[in-house]
Design a protein around this motif. Structure first.
Motif, PDB file in Angstrom:
ATOM      1  N   TYR A 118      72.119 -10.029  67.946  1.00 30.90           N
ATOM      2  CA  TYR A 118      73.033  -9.357  68.094  1.00 30.90           C
ATOM      3  C   TYR A 118      73.196  -8.494  69.141  1.00 30.90           C
ATOM      4  O   TYR A 118      72.766  -6.951  69.473  1.00 30.90           O
ATOM      5  N   LYS A 159      89.170 -18.068  71.052  1.00 32.40           N
ATOM      6  CA  LYS A 159      88.902 -20.170  70.637  1.00 32.40           C
ATOM      7  C   LYS A 159      90.225 -20.909  70.048  1.00 32.40           C
ATOM      8  O   LYS A 159      90.630 -21.833  69.979  1.00 32.40           O
ATOM      9  N   GLY A 206      78.350 -17.967  66.476  1.00 36.55           N
ATOM     10  CA  GLY A 206      79.157 -17.753  67.307  1.00 36.55           C
ATOM     11  C   GLY A 206      79.787 -16.952  66.338  1.00 36.55           C
ATOM     12  O   GLY A 206      80.741 -16.347  66.453  1.00 36.55           O
ATOM     13  N   VAL A 253      84.509 -16.315  61.182  1.00 33.57           N
ATOM     14  CA  VAL A 253      85.525 -17.460  61.994  1.00 33.57           C
ATOM     15  C   VAL A 253      86.199 -18.368  60.767  1.00 33.57           C
ATOM     16  O   VAL A 253      87.365 -18.898  61.651  1.00 33.57           O
ATOM     17  N   ILE A 262      84.398  -7.029  68.603  1.00 34.86           N
ATOM     18  CA  ILE A 262      83.905  -8.007  69.616  1.00 34.86           C
ATOM     19  C   ILE A 262      84.176  -9.436  69.179  1.00 34.86           C
ATOM     20  O   ILE A 262      84.350 -10.423  69.730  1.00 34.86           O
ATOM     21  N   VAL A 263      83.178  -9.372  68.252  1.00 29.88           N
ATOM     22  CA  VAL A 263      83.169 -11.141  68.316  1.00 29.88           C
ATOM     23  C   VAL A 263      84.603 -11.848  67.754  1.00 29.88           C
ATOM     24  O   VAL A 263      85.220 -12.690  67.343  1.00 29.88           O
ATOM     25  N   LEU A 322      73.754 -14.210  69.142  1.00 28.50           N
ATOM     26  CA  LEU A 322      75.181 -13.744  68.776  1.00 28.50           C
ATOM     27  C   LEU A 322      74.957 -12.711  69.949  1.00 28.50           C
ATOM     28  O   LEU A 322      74.682 -12.037  70.180  1.00 28.50           O
ATOM     29  N   ASN A 323      76.177 -13.444  71.254  1.00 30.47           N
ATOM     30  CA  ASN A 323      76.332 -12.608  72.125  1.00 30.47           C
ATOM     31  C   ASN A 323      78.053 -12.005  72.088  1.00 30.47           C
ATOM     32  O   ASN A 323      79.126 -12.836  71.893  1.00 30.47           O
ATOM     33  N   GLY A 324      77.820 -10.724  71.617  1.00 28.92           N
ATOM     34  CA  GLY A 324      79.531 -10.609  71.814  1.00 28.92           C
ATOM     35  C   GLY A 324      80.050  -9.748  73.129  1.00 28.92           C
ATOM     36  O   GLY A 324      79.794  -9.312  73.766  1.00 28.92           O
ATOM     37  N   ALA A 329      81.222  -4.000  66.811  1.00 28.72           N
ATOM     38  CA  ALA A 329      80.808  -5.602  66.962  1.00 28.72           C
ATOM     39  C   ALA A 329      81.394  -5.814  66.147  1.00 28.72           C
ATOM     40  O   ALA A 329      81.915  -7.625  66.920  1.00 28.72           O
ATOM     41  N   ASP A 332      86.440 -12.472  70.284  1.00 31.39           N
ATOM     42  CA  ASP A 332      85.974 -13.560  71.278  1.00 31.39           C
ATOM     43  C   ASP A 332      86.342 -14.703  70.455  1.00 31.39           C
ATOM     44  O   ASP A 332      87.087 -15.899  71.482  1.00 31.39           O
ATOM     45  N   ILE A 333      86.622 -14.581  68.616  1.00 30.07           N
ATOM     46  CA  ILE A 333      86.890 -15.919  68.112  1.00 30.07           C
ATOM     47  C   ILE A 333      88.293 -16.082  68.342  1.00 30.07           C
ATOM     48  O   ILE A 333      88.936 -17.480  68.139  1.00 30.07           O
TER      49      ILE A 333
END
Lengths: 698, 698
Positions: free
Chosen positions: A215, B323, A278, B443, B315-316, A239-241, B312, B319-320
């Motif tokens: 991560y 989408k 993801g 997700v 941030i994730v 997993l690119n944050g 973290a 990103d999700i």
């Protein structure tokens, strides 16, 4: 780095007898599994947890390879200094209060780094959860001790996490759910000295690690990262944050505006054969799968046999497989005959194999066993996906036997489990023991089957493990002398001269400043022609009405030229080009990414370039093979492959353009951006019809 | 249908005292919760489980509204006959051995159906798991009894499942994991009489049901299904099994070849405001979310506040979210000031709200409480996504208080939970109790937030609850007299005459058979022109080299006509058209789906039509609003909305074409397929440049 992973002795600076405090937890975690010497350091105590406590680092006896620091941030630099003096090679700083808290912490961090630079001592952290080695049962961490007693499942997956909290919390989750075997978990925190590349390099050579998951929110040196990944056959999952926060690099060219939202990073990962995840559990599930089947080679085939106890789950699996590039195996006659022996007579076997009517007749253990045996023996089966139920319906299975059968046949076996909570958990734990990846959702199981079967070939010996930076042809520099006096945005004519000098096919054209010259050009080229106005600083000519297409006669040319001259107001130059006919318009370009440096792009062109966002990025310089792989990542393959009577696109010619664009940018550091849009496909061959080169000032 | 759901008395035919057998389990399940009369029927026993056992259905006393059958398949028809005679209104057949086992079973099923048709008795099943009502604790099923003692969590989500095994197995899973409240689960099996529409209609009116989830592999009457869905504001979620197996309806037209893989079904679902899921847990998670927040209206906004204990995960999540059409709330000044009171001084609050440093300072309960309060009071927050950890790190939360705060502010709250296994489960169970949807994966949580916030408005009163079949204009019939003598594939000229007769804008053109006529046409239209050869039976003119574009002079026309005549070998007719200039090529069409009947398609045209697959389907007849929504489902919105200086596409004009295509197909039952490709956008207005109409023989 061995002194971090296998130190002979560890000094714990900031150790304390007060339970619940980090300085105590570290010592008590060490006591549980670590076999080397443990030296608590704290001037206030003589003994902690049965170990002699030393007043300072200087007093710690040999052997000591590592110091773990859990002291107030402002004390960290002097302690590092003391460690360096004591010749301790590595320091792991688990304290927080550094760059993550702003300017003051940043200064402390810089002081610490300066000591490292001066003395050669290596620093891990700060603001990290340290290291856990589940195989050796080494826990160099402040994470609460209870979990290590029961949960530490030894395996071959190693993880690197930039976030400390995440590493700790997620590890507790994985461990207590007992469904994943771990080798090492490395929480690298602010990575002021030891970074992801150092750890990655170590883990690539680590015999206890067969797959590496990361991560990361940033790359210290992405090119080194890519080269490390290219140089190993061990699967790497990342997993690119923070991808969506990556804005476009600039805004002038199409290429730059298409580079937002981490598409460049994704391109770089694909180029280096790295799998992207993801979400956190997706990351761990991918790692688990690849860790359980290290011997399954990439690209082994995508044909799956689905064994189910309910037709519905078979149908849904098939639908989901279709989205992940997997197909149902066509079972051969022998397999079908074998299945018939456990099926009721009225039921012809097929794939998905609906075992329920057979189970009613013959019992679940026999039917699962026989079915697994049959499909594993079938040469048309690349992987087996078995649906299991725990807790009722007489659906017991013999997992051990299933694992053995699949293992013998070298067929990766995947399970989907649902059922009663406790029994599901038992199933998950035994599946883990027998080395079968097991999932609670069909979609995740199918994703993982896809990751295992469809992942790209890593050609360790040849292609990917190439030297770090291929040097572009020396002659390129010579050919580009014309650029020496230029800066900023080059006009279309000069831009294409640059492209042509680097062997990129460009449209035939002449720069003219009068109608007479335009007519001469027409005489030379013949019709149909295109006329364009060249205005300094205007890059989007369509929007500025500076393009006249389809000029097919002298009169047409005359009126087009006059019209353009009117539009340009001042007497600007014009381009007279042969009109290139072609239904397919692509685009290609070059951009410098702040993190990745020179990058190349290709994609759908014309009005579709930005609207449909079908692009692929790669890090330059590119090998021809890498450029071909970039092209293969575009979604519009059907258009490229000879669609509806059109000539197929010559992908090698296209790839050569991408290689040239990258070489050009690498050779000339003042080239900031290049756009080719459109790159028209004429009889299968790409021709640059418009181009833009942007130079930096210095 | 009330006699199925709330019978006053139930006869269990095939009841037996032998434990473990279905005929015993049904009785014992009834005994646990069902309050009405229970009448076991079996000539071999006098008493079962304390209930008087009757030798035959005829002997069962009043009141009896339902018979549950668990007898050998061949005995089912005579028992139904007996039930009808005994005036029992409903029979639920849980036996298997009918159409699912082939011809012999199919015959039995037909016999049963004939009895129902003749007597009016309603049949549920066969080959099903029956009905579970978790609120009333009614279990009309052969599923093992243990689960009902502990797991039955009462809620407001009702499920309909075509697969019996699936319904049973999945229910056990959901129940034993204790993370979802259920109202009714209806396993409808082979649905020989009672089908998804009957149950859906009942559940739409059921006060105990606020959301309905379905697993279906086929539709008995999809139009009725759509109309039921349109007529209610209750959210409906569906998992359609077997979509990838749905091949293209035919192969002649683009439209038909684009209709494979269930895209038509997906279009129909979207048109009726139904949410689609792709996997079983996704289905249940969507239902859970919508069931917990029935009062949150669709389209309330897409701004989310993320509260996290680790940067973290924040941030994730971001990103999700990107989408899934969600954005981070911009927190207002008041909120930021409130957050400052729990943050350390060095840390400026922002969204995602990273609470960890505050938690170290002030403890987790206080910080979570204050943070939830602050973001819930912020008018810029449409939903709150809180990350929680159970089992260490001093991250305890007060879920009840969090739920109350969010509830008071009318903000939907979502939790992501990870941590130690048992404590995670406890957290999930209490979250369920306090009405908070909780997820193990970020997700999935984000998907569900998206489903809740972004789901389409159902305009119950007006648009969607329209009359079943709008009648196309009567005049259409009159205008299409020209078709009466035609059959098969119409040529382009006649096809476009048909389109034009229905007010679809078509290119100006003349049909000519000689050079002279072509020249006259040129004289009439002016240049540039297009010439096409018309050859009977050839639909793809480009591939057959029958199109000459960009003819700009008399000489050009002469050579084009000669060339076409050569290509056609025999003297065929030609079309001379005005050349329509336009960068955007769309496509539109009509097709008859075997299940859905007349359907309309629109999408990207030209070479992109099939290669990029950006299409939307709808069920005809369409309202203008439905046609506009279809257009809005295309991915290429940026191209339609005035891209790079192009005129924006007149979507109303485009929608009118789609409405006309649907009306045309509905009015003329012999129209099988229609293709308009390309539909060129000229100055924002769509014009049909090529067309194909395919008629059936009769």
């Amino acid at each position: 780095m061995k002194f971090f992973f296998e130190p002979r002795g560890i000094a714990v600076v900031g150790a304390t007898p007060s339970k619940e405090k980090g300085g105590h937890i570290i010592v008590s975690n060490l006591k549980k599994g670590y076999q080397g010497e443990i030296f608590p350091v704290n001037p206030r105590y003589e003994e902690i947890e049965g170990f002699t406590c030393y007043p300072s680092v200087a007093d710690v006896p040999d052997p000591v390879d590592l110091a773990i620091l859990f002291v107030a941030a402002h004390l960290v630099p002097p302690v590092i200094e003391a460690c360096a003096k004591r010749k301790i090679p590595g320091v792991m700083i688990q304290s927080a209060g550094f760059s993550e808290i702003g300017t003051q912490g940043e200064k402390l961090q810089q002081r610490a780094k300066q000591i490292a630079d001066r003395t050669g001592i290596r620093l891990w952290g700060p603001n990290c959860m340290g290291l856990v080695d589940a195989r050796r049962r080494f826990v160099f961490s402040t994470v609460t001790p209870s979990i290590w007693d029961t949960g530490l499942t030894s395996g071959n997956v190693s993880l690197i996490a930039q976030s400390g909290m995440l590493a700790g919390a997620f590890l507790i989750d994985l461990m207590s759910h007992g469904t994943m075997g771990i080798s090492k978990v490395c929480s690298i925190g602010n990575k002021m000295d030891v970074d992801e590349n150092d750890i990655l390099e170590y883990l690539i050579d680590d015999p206890d690690t067969t797959v590496i998951g990361l991560y990361l929110e940033s790359f210290v040196d992405c090119r080194r990262f890519m080269n490390l990944a290219r140089g190993t056959a061990k699967p790497i999952v990342i997993l690119n944050g923070g991808k969506t926060a990556r804005g476009a690099a600039a805004a002038l060219s199409h290429t730059a505006s298409l580079s937002a939202n981490g598409v460049i990073v994704s391109g770089a990962m694909a180029q280096a054969g790295i799998v992207e995840a993801g979400d956190f559990y997706q990351l761990s599930d991918y790692c688990k799968t690849l860790g359980l089947y290290p011997e399954i080679l990439p690209q082994r085939g995508n044909r799956v046999a689905v064994l189910t106890y309910t037709g519905a789950a078979g149908i849904v699996s098939t639908d989901i497989m279709d989205k992940h590039g997997l197909v149902l195996s066509e079972l051969d006659a022998t397999t079908l005959n074998e299945l018939k022996t456990i099926f009721p007579e009225w039921m012809p076997p097929s794939n998905p194999v609906d075992m329920w009517p057979g189970i009613i007749l013959n019992g679940s253990k026999k039917v699962y066993g026989k079915a697994i045996e049959a499909v594993c023996a079938d040469p048309g089966v690349d992987a087996v996906f078995a649906h299991c139920f725990a807790g009722g319906f007489s659906l017991e299975t013999d997992l051990e036997m299933m694992a053995k059968t699949a293992g013998k046949a070298d067929k990766p076996l995947f399970c989907w489990i649902s059922g009663e909570r406790e029994q599901v958990h038992e199933f998950q734990v035994s599946a883990q023991r027998f080395g079968i990846p097991v999932f609670r959702e069909i979609v995740r199981a199918v994703e993982c089957i896809g990751i295992l079967l469809n992942r790209p070939l890593v050609d360790e010996a040849n292609g990917l493990a190439r030297s770090a930076e291929k040097i572009p042809k020396a002659s390129t520099e010579t050919r580009l002398r014309m650029l020496e006096s230029e800066k900023g945005q080059l006009d279309e004519y000069l831009s294409k001269k640059v492209l042509a000098a680097c062997d990129i096919p460009v449209v035939e054209e002449r720069r003219v400043s009068s109608l007479d010259e335009a007519l001469q050009a027409a005489n030379h080229f013949g019709f149909p022609l295109v006329a364009k106005g060249i205005v300094q600083g205007v890059s989007h000519k369509t929007e500025s009405n500076l393009i006249r297409l389809g000029i097919s006669s002298i009169e047409g040319l005359e009126s087009a030229v006059k019209d353009l001259q009117r539009t340009m107001q001042v007497q600007g130059d014009m381009l007279i080009q042969k009109q290139v006919e072609g239904k397919i318009e692509l685009t290609a370009g070059f951009v410098r990414d702040p993190q990745l440096g020179p990058c190349v792009m290709c994609g759908l062109g014309g009005i579709f370039a930005e609207a449909l966002n079908d692009t692929a990025f790669g890090v330059a310089p590119l090998t021809l093979e890498e450029a071909l792989k970039m092209i293969s990542r575009l979604q519009c393959q059907r258009i490229l492959d000879g669609y509806r009577g059109l000539a197929p696109v010559d992908k090698t010619a296209l790839a050569r353009i991408l290689v040239s664009l990258g070489d050009l940018g690498c050779a000339w550091h003042r080239i900031q951006e290049i756009d080719i849009n459109p790159l028209i496909i004429h009889n299968g061959l790409p021709i640059a019809v418009d181009g833009l080169v942007l130079l930096s000032e210095t």
